[in-house]
Design an enzyme around this catalytic site. Structure first.
Site, PDB file in Angstrom:
ATOM      1  CD  GLU A   1       2.794   1.235  -4.519  1.00 32.82           C
ATOM      2  OE1 GLU A   1       2.476   0.334  -5.326  1.00 32.82           O
ATOM      3  OE2 GLU A   1       2.451   1.225  -3.314  1.00 32.82           O
TER       4      GLU A   1
ATOM      5  CD  GLU B   1       0.556  -0.610  -1.293  1.00 30.76           C
ATOM      6  OE1 GLU B   1       1.079  -0.964  -0.212  1.00 30.76           O
ATOM      7  OE2 GLU B   1       1.007  -0.943  -2.399  1.00 30.76           O
TER       8      GLU B   1
ATOM      9  CD  GLN C   1       2.106  -0.082  -9.360  1.00 28.75           C
ATOM     10  OE1 GLN C   1       2.591  -1.066  -8.809  1.00 28.75           O
ATOM     11  NE2 GLN C   1       2.836   0.913  -9.825  1.00 28.75           N
TER      12      GLN C   1
ATOM     13  CG  ASP D   1      -5.472  -7.213  -7.221  1.00 34.67           C
ATOM     14  OD1 ASP D   1      -5.914  -8.339  -7.443  1.00 34.67           O
ATOM     15  OD2 ASP D   1      -5.666  -6.249  -7.999  1.00 34.67           O
TER      16      ASP D   1
ATOM     17  CG  HIS E   1      -1.740  -8.427 -10.999  1.00 33.82           C
ATOM     18  ND1 HIS E   1      -1.036  -9.506 -10.523  1.00 33.82           N
ATOM     19  CD2 HIS E   1      -0.925  -7.358 -10.862  1.00 33.82           C
ATOM     20  CE1 HIS E   1       0.164  -9.107 -10.126  1.00 33.82           C
ATOM     21  NE2 HIS E   1       0.254  -7.808 -10.318  1.00 33.82           N
TER      22      HIS E   1
END
Ligand SMILES: Cc1ncc(C[n+]2csc(CCOP(=O)(O)OP(=O)(O)O)c2C)c(N)n1
Ligand SMILES: [Mg+2]
Length: 737
Positions: free
Chosen positions: A422, A467, A489, A492, A537
């Site tokens: 991504e 994903e 990315q 999480d 995050h």
């Protein structure tokens, strides 16, 4: 495959002059019947063997045989690529797998060509035929097929990528392709409910891939009927809006009509127009598996309706009606098959089982050991570095800089590398770059910045936010010999890829008994200490992945280690999860000079950050700088010397370094950023307690995050994640114990 040669006429065979059926000759239809009948009788024999407890599981392809032969006749083994599911016995036979091999698979023999006794029956894997190892989770194979279907176009544009090169994984990974090759993937009607199916449709439509989706719709997924799985009850209607597809919906118990659908689809794919979707209506006369009795949820009348469409009797009637075979001819074909199967069963029952001591074989590459000295190289001397334009010595580089430089070096060196994920591209609308309207992004953390501009949009590109698709496509490409270095990315958001990361990628080699392998790199931005990163995050969770046999897990704490370990990850022959701590990307701690284009660190070698005598602290990642601070304070204030080990690589990990250090200090503290309970430190603590009890002068302790997710407000984040003060306190207590 069906033979098209004119063979001498046998008794019972009525030869008609050159009449064909959708392009199939009478001889081919006899062959189709022989394969379909073989497939059904093999299921029957296996069911018997299961009842006699001579095999341990059975799932049949009964009712799906006509689809298998149609596909097998329209496609080419060893040329096209196949990702079948467990009902595709007839396909595997049509492509050239033998009944004897299938029975070796069923008994779990050492000589089972699909898995050496590791997988249940009907999990086909035949490298020579290009039948790629399949698994049991429904739908995961579809994304592998997408990745596989991306390969021919890439290799046509990068012919040098095929070259074998000594000294890295390429030495052991054959690459070949055909310009007009087609990839086949099949699945059941229920499996169309999986998200990965839709991810695969999306990407193959967008990229116009030469991929044939085959939905073998038997109306049920175990006991759940199709109208519960599929809105409106018909998958063809739902997928009809995807652009670039050729669509077919056929009576999949009719080999001739199904073959015609395949022939049209193959022609469309070979011509490069895009993917095809074949929806074949079939039946499932033998329940889901031997563990299921469909009479519990299907009334007799419904089952009898299905029985009237049975592909075996249907094909037999067709041959008789068309005068291709008479009754004697049918009997002759069936007797030949039955005799062959009897021999194959007898052989399989005598076959040796695999030796128990072989269980650990092929978890990792038997050819290239990433812990070996071959991966131990020195950084270039800083004086060898190109001077900056102003003649000054270059400033030390951050971890982000050196990861970017390593990717760049390796992409130059190895044309098999592709990077996707991504936002990893500089700019998907590449005309903006060409017209110099934009500078380009290259990752939310800019780690891949400039790579698309340097290496082109077919080597560095954005993926949809999916994903599972990132990891699944990478797995398919790597199986074919490319080296995907993909990015998740944020750690999480790795969970949609969990089935691919746990049950597929790390298992390709082991479950196929080294028939296939999928070495690739999954880079993941991980970790907290971000001040505001909050729940989604900041996550760690590395122990979830170190728990997976077959997956290497690396977690560097500084720029130099990141460069050396990433290069090893790329050049090695195993799948690697490469964890990059976001907080460390641009930290002042651990910056380093560019170590050159060949700097490598072997896996499984800890680094002694500082030597000491009073206590061993074992850690990694962002806890390393915090533990170092605490250790320095402890020495300043208390005169206690901590030996600080940075593991750097979590699977394999450097047990020898731990033993050597703890033997010296007699005390061990394991510190990590993830939540305390069931974390990475638990395993080390257990091993130290178990194996080094005699060396210990104190209990083995851990410092880690509280057992809660990381909160947004910095006061809460500080309270949750292990801080220098927590480390200091624990070190002092343990040293003084
Ligand atoms: C991800 C996953 N969930 C559940 C299962 C258990 N399971 C195995 S086969 C199956 C039904 C599949 O039905 P369908 O796709 O229609 O294929 P069929 O068996 O009917 O050919 C289920 C639920 C599984 N193997 N994988
Ligand atoms: Mg089904």
């Amino acid at each position: 495959m069906a033979t098209t040669k004119t063979e001498p006429k046998a008794a019972g065979e009525i030869r008609r002059a050159a009449k064909t059926y959708q392009g199939l000759s009478g001889q081919q239809l006899i062959e189709a019947y022989r394969i379909m009948y073989t497939s059904r009788r093999l299921d029957d024999r296996e069911i018997l063997l299961k009842r006699q407890q001579k095999i341990f599981f059975q799932i049949s392809g009964a009712g799906h045989e006509a689809v298998g032969v149609a596909a097998g006749f329209a496609l080419k083994p060893g040329y096209d690529w196949f990702f079948p599911y467990y009902r595709d016995r007839a396909l595997a036979l049509a492509l050239g797998a033998t009944p004897a091999e299938m029975l070796l698979h069923a008994v779990g023999a050492a000589d089972d060509p699909s898995s050496g006794g590791r997988q249940m029956p009907s999990h086909w894997s035949y490298p020579k035929l290009h039948i790629v190892t399949g698994s049991s989770p429904t739908g995961t194979q579809i994304l592998h097929a997408v990745g596989c279907a991306e390969v021919p176009r890439y290799l046509a544009a990068h012919p040098n990528a095929i070259n074998k090169v000594e000294g890295d994984y390429r030495q052991f990974k054959d690459v070949s392709f055909e310009n007009d090759e087609v990839t086949y993937v099949s699945l059941g009607d229920g499996t169309t409910s999986e998200g990965e199916f839709w991810e695969a449709l999306n990407t193959s439509s967008n990229l116009k891939l030469p991929l044939i989706f085959v939905v073998e719709d038997n109306g049920y997924a175990i006991s759940v009927p199709v109208e519960v799985q599929t809105a409106g009850g018909n998958i063809s209607r739902l997928v009809s809006g995807f652009p670039n597809f050729h669509f077919e919906e056929v009576e999949g118990t009719d080999p001739v009509e199904t073959y015609a659908a395949f022939a049209r689809s193959v022609a469309y794919c070979r011509a490069g127009h895009g993917p095809a979707f074949i929806h074949a209506h079939v039946i499932r006369p033998y329940s889901h598996s031997l563990s299921d009795d469909e009479r519990l949820y299907r009334p007799d009348a419904e089952r009898q309706r299905d029985a009237q469409r049975d592909p075996i009797t249907r094909t037999q009637m067709f041959l008789l009606r068309e005068g291709i075979l008479d009754e004697n001819g049918i009997n002759r074909v069936e007797k030949q098959v039955d005799d062959e199967l009897q021999l194959a069963v007898d052989q399989a029952l005598k076959a040796s089982p695999p030796a128990p001591e072989t269980v650990m074989r092929y978890i990792y590459s038997p050819d290239l050991d990433p812990t070996s000295a071959a991966f131990d190289t020195r950084p270039i001397a800083p004086s060898a570095e190109p001077a900056a334009t102003d003649g000054k010595k270059p400033a030390p580089k951050t971890m982000a800089d050196l990861i970017n430089a390593t990717l760049r070096d390796e992409m130059k060196r190895d044309e098999r590398i592709v990077i996707f994920g991504e936002d990893v591209a500089d700019c998907s609308r590449e005309q903006y770059l060409q017209q110099k309207l934009v500078k380009g992004k290259g990752g939310v953390f800019k780690l891949t910045n400039g790579l698309q501009m340097e290496f082109g949009s077919d080597r560095v590109f954005n993926s949809p936010i999916a994903e599972a698709s990132i990891v699944g496509r990478a797995t398919g490409m790597a199986t074919r010999g490319l080296k995907p270095v993909v990015e998740i990315q944020f750690f999480d958001y790795i969970w949609p890829a969990m089935m691919q990361l746990r049950s597929e990628l790390p298992l390709i080699r082991w479950r196929s008994n080294n028939g296939f392998s999928a070495p690739c790199v999954i880079r993941v931005a991980i970790g907290g200490y971000l001040t505001g990163g909050a729940i989604y995050h900041s996550q760690c969770g590395e122990s979830i992945f170190t728990h997976i046999p077959g997956l290497r897990v690396v977690f560097p704490s500084n720029a130099l280690d990141a460069a050396g370990l990433l290069r090893t990850a790329i050049r090695c022959d195993d799948p690697v999860l490469f964890l990059e701590h976001k907080r460390l990307y641009r930290e002042t701690f651990g910056r380093a000079a560019y170590p050159g284009p060949d700097y490598m660190i072997p896996f499984g070698k800890a680094r002694i950050v500082q030597p000491g005598t009073d206590l061993t602290v074992i850690t990694y990642g962002a806890v390393v700088p915090r533990a170092l601070q605490a250790a320095q304070k402890l020495e300043r204030e208390q005169g206690l010397k901590v030996e600080l080990l940075d593991l750097r690589c979590l699977n394999p990990f450097d047990w020898d370094a731990i033993v050597t250090s703890v033997r010296k200090t007699n005390r061990a503290l394991i510190a990590y950023e993830d939540t305390l309970s069931w974390g990475y430190g638990a395993e080390i603590a257990s091993r130290v307690a178990d194996g080094m009890f005699d060396s210990l002068d104190a209990p083995v302790r851990r410092v880690a995050a509280k057992d809660v997710f990381v909160a947004y407000q910095p006061i809460l984040e500080d309270a949750i994640l292990p801080q220098t003060s927590d480390l200091y306190r624990a070190m002092k207590e343990l040293a003084e114990y």
